[in-house]
Design an enzyme around this catalytic site. Structure first.
Site, PDB file in Angstrom:
ATOM      1  N   LYS A   1       0.833  -1.205   0.000  1.00  0.00           N
ATOM      2  CA  LYS A   1       0.000   0.000   0.000  1.00  0.00           C
ATOM      3  C   LYS A   1       0.866   1.253   0.000  1.00  0.00           C
ATOM      4  O   LYS A   1       0.560   2.239  -0.685  1.00  0.00           O
ATOM      5  CB  LYS A   1      -0.919  -0.012   1.218  1.00  0.00           C
ATOM      6  CG  LYS A   1      -1.753   1.260   1.361  1.00  0.00           C
ATOM      7  CD  LYS A   1      -2.710   1.191   2.543  1.00  0.00           C
ATOM      8  CE  LYS A   1      -3.518   2.479   2.653  1.00  0.00           C
ATOM      9  NZ  LYS A   1      -4.547   2.408   3.717  1.00  0.00           N
TER      10      LYS A   1
ATOM     11  N   HIS B   1      -5.448 -30.272 -34.014  1.00  0.00           N
ATOM     12  CA  HIS B   1      -6.515 -29.314 -33.714  1.00  0.00           C
ATOM     13  C   HIS B   1      -7.454 -29.815 -32.612  1.00  0.00           C
ATOM     14  O   HIS B   1      -8.673 -29.746 -32.731  1.00  0.00           O
ATOM     15  CB  HIS B   1      -7.301 -28.977 -34.971  1.00  0.00           C
ATOM     16  CG  HIS B   1      -6.484 -28.274 -36.016  1.00  0.00           C
ATOM     17  ND1 HIS B   1      -5.804 -27.107 -35.768  1.00  0.00           N
ATOM     18  CD2 HIS B   1      -6.227 -28.592 -37.312  1.00  0.00           C
ATOM     19  CE1 HIS B   1      -5.172 -26.720 -36.860  1.00  0.00           C
ATOM     20  NE2 HIS B   1      -5.398 -27.607 -37.804  1.00  0.00           N
TER      21      HIS B   1
END
Length: 513
Positions: free
Chosen positions: A137, A272
């Protein structure tokens, strides 16, 4: 150059690199605070270090549960240097400019066979996440480091730039917040009993940024679950070749998961996302020959997976016959690794021991949301196969039906698999009509001159009408395995009986979209 960091707090569970970091900070004249095992490791290495309890004037409590939860720690981290200086001075709070923390090994603990709930609870870190979040922070003034891989970068930055490296502090803060979010997610997942919680938090670590995604205009990256099992695509060791592409990873996963389900030596070729050739045999060489013969055209540029250590002769047969993107196996004989070097772009992937692992939850992104389901890990229903036709399958047919069903498990819906003698004869995948899938499977067999007569057929879902059975009989199929459950099952079974075919129900559907 001005040095902004005067005091560091180091408290780590993973102590790799920590002594080198401590030595580097000491050389920069930075005071070091520490706790417990980290304090001992630094002290024993000759690094000057002050215990946190001495700094705060307050002892550790409750077997170490309370060590750093103190205003002198969090005030020192959170204090805004240009705003809170007076409050810090009034309360004798010294600034802490660098926080180096990694957390109790919660995930490693709960992965242990002997882990109890009590042990898991005690490995929930409280002070560590609080310090990380405080430092992140206040990254405008404070450095936060959670990853030992960043120690060298931070030391170099402190030497070169002092307080000028705001962008680096910002990126380290983001990393810290992501780390604590992942940590909390793991704890919530362990303590929670709902398979589908009201709020879902996912945590993955990035393995690589890829050149592109499915298509060149799409950006992509590959992420791994922290608890990903060995023998999965996320835990592979790449022995050689170019970096894996997005499509490589997806197809390798499809091939690997399919080849795992066979006990016999097996080969799976994927193109595929679909198996275009699968076979089991007494040797990997024979399995490859049979898998390749199913559809040599589709095998070109495919992914090939084996479930045994791969010998040089078999690999040389592959390389001499077709172009292949990836070869994946539990291991490779040394001569096979040498043989692969003749194809420098070939990706050679080693899995280690293959273990059928539970895949957990599966996710599919949809517009504005996420579909979540448990993985399809049930091959047959508890009651197993059920013969519903007048003619029961022969022993050879039954073996082929079980083989074909396992292959269909990994073929995109609508899925039809023709098989004979432990090998695929034709595969029809991803069609809107099941009848069309069956025709494609037959077409593939005809193209390669493979005998359909006497083969078996697997369908991933039930036949809604008898036309699929009639077409299979016309092609020469002798036995069929399917889930059953259609409103017209009686009509479908009657069609099989008319043709003298054996039909087996599994009670399990395998849609794969």
């Amino acid at each position: 150059m001005r040095q902004s960091v005067t005091r560091a707090l180091i408290s780590v569970s993973d102590k790799s690199g920590i002594v080198e970091l401590g030595v580097g900070l000491q050389a920069l004249g930075i005071e070091i605070l520490s706790t417990g095992g980290t304090y001992r490791a630094l002290s024993e290495a000759g690094v000057a270090v002050t215990e946190v309890a001495q700094h705060t004037g307050f002892p550790e409590l409750m077997d170490g549960r309370v060590k750093t939860l103190h205003p002198k720690i969090h005030g020192g981290i959170l204090g805004r240097r240009n705003v809170d200086a007076e409050a810090m001075r009034d309360h004798d709070i010294a600034p802490i400019d660098l926080v180096v923390v990694n957390l109790y090994p919660f995930e490693a603990t709960i992965a242990r066979d002997d882990c109890t709930r009590e042990l898991a609870i005690e490995n929930i870190d409280i002070g560590g996440p609080a310090m990380l979040r405080s430092a992140a922070k206040n990254h405008q003034d404070v450095w936060v480091v959670v990853d030992p891989a960043d120690y060298g970068t931070v030391l170099q930055a402190l030497q070169d730039a002092g307080d000028e490296a705001l962008e680096l502090r910002k990126s380290l803060a983001v990393k810290a917040f992501r780390h604590t979010a992942s940590y909390d997610s793991a704890i919530a997942g362990y303590l929670g009993e709902d398979e589908f919680p009201e709020s879902l938090t996912l945590s993955f670590e990035k393995l690589q940024t890829m050149r592109y995604g499915e298509n060149p205009h799409q950006r992509a990256a590959f992420y791994r679950e922290a608890r990903a099992a060995s023998g999965t695509v996320a835990r592979l060791e790449q022995l050689q070749g170019k970096a894996l592409s997005y499509n490589n990873v997806a197809d390798t996963d499809a091939a690997l998961e399919c080849v795992k389900v066979f006990a016999e030596p097996a080969c799976v070729i994927v193109k595929h996302g679909n198996p275009c050739g699968v076979a089991i045999a007494e040797s990997l060489a024979d399995a490859y020959e049979a898998a390749y013969a199913t559809d040599p055209t589709s095998a070109f540029g495919g992914i090939i997976a084996f479930n045994r250590s791969l010998d040089a002769e078999t690999l040389e047969s592959v390389l001499g016959r077709q172009f292949v993107e990836v070869v994946v196996a539990p291991d490779f004989a040394a001569p096979a690794v040498e043989a692969a070097k003749t194809k420098k772009n070939l990706r050679l992937l080693r899995t280690g021991e293959l273990q059928p692992a539970l895949r957990g939850l599966e996710f599919k992104r949809v517009g504005g949301g996420l579909l979540v389901q448990s993985a399809d890990e049930l091959c047959f229903a508890e009651q197993g196969l059920r013969v519903v036709s007048q003619r029961a399958p022969s022993a050879a047919e039954l073996a082929d039906l079980q083989f074909a069903w396992r292959v269909a498990w990994f073929v995109k819906s609508n899925a039809i698999v023709y098989a004979r003698d432990g090998r695929t004869v034709g595969v029809g995948a991803g069609q809107m009509s099941r009848v069309v899938s069956a025709k494609i499977a037959g077409l593939k067999a005809a193209e390669e001159g493979l005998r359909v007569q006497g083969s078996v057929m697997a369908s991933d879902a039930f036949f809604p009408f008898r036309d699929g059975i009639d077409a299979a009989a016309e092609a020469g199929i002798g036995a069929i395995v399917q889930p059953g459950g259609s409103m017209r099952d009686e009509e479908v079974i009657a069609a099989a009986d008319e043709h003298g075919m054996a039909m087996v129900f599994t009670g399990v559907r395998h849609f794969r979209h």
